[in-house]
Design an enzyme around this catalytic site. Structure first.
Site: not given
Ligand code: NI
Length: 167
Positions: A89-90, A45, A50, A135, A131-132
């Site tokens: 997480c990226l 994702g 991000q 963000h 999660h997304e």
């Protein structure tokens, strides 16, 4: 085009993202770039903040042969039932910790064609949606850790922050 991922300590990860008013060529291009970026780094994702874009959009690929391009999502329902599972997480490389999430979610969003989609998700997809979505609110999974787990990752977070400050 592959975007650079903004890591922990970048203020763009802490802002509330703005609604997408119109799904135009620019928005479609951003979504395509986000998918390309996510695939390149093998993420499941990626949310627009991000990559430094303050818009309410994210892309998800949980391996069900369906790449979701999600615009202006709204969470309609979260189950009372909770599931605890590891997340990463990226934007927070090297940190993986268990996070409590609702095990099921009902979400409404626009796809890239502007069609309204209502999805009921569970398990991994439900977790990815939550999660997304976080963000877009400027929330990171490390905010949701237990006090003990937070302490365990605090040093790593400090280091990531310093890297950003150094530029
Ligand atoms: Ni993330």
């Amino acid at each position: 085009m592959i975007y650079d991922i903004k890591t922990y300590g970048n203020s763009c990860l802490r802002e509330k993202a703005e609604r997408v008013e119109k799904i135009d060529v620019e928005v479609l291009q951003i979504l395509d770039n986000m998918v390309e970026t996510m695939q390149k780094i093998k993420g499941v994702g990626l949310a627009a903040p991000q990559v430094g874009i303050n818009k309410r959009m994210f892309v998800i690929d949980v391996g069900d042969n369906k790449i979701r391009k999600v615009i202006n999502p709204e969470i309609l329902e979260l189950s009372d039932e909770i599931e605890i599972n590891e997340e990463g997480c990226l934007s927070i490389p090297g940190v993986f910790k268990s996070v409590k999430r609702a095990s099921r979610v009902k979400i409404k969003y626009l796809n890239e064609k502007g069609e309204e989609i209502i999805e009921e998700a569970e398990e991994f997809l439900a977790r990815a949606f939550q999660h997304e979505y976080d963000h877009l609110e400027g929330v990171l999974f490390v905010d949701r850790l237990s006090p003990v787990a937070k302490r365990m990752v605090s040093k790593k977070l400090q280091l990531l922050k310093k890297e950003v400050e150094r530029g």
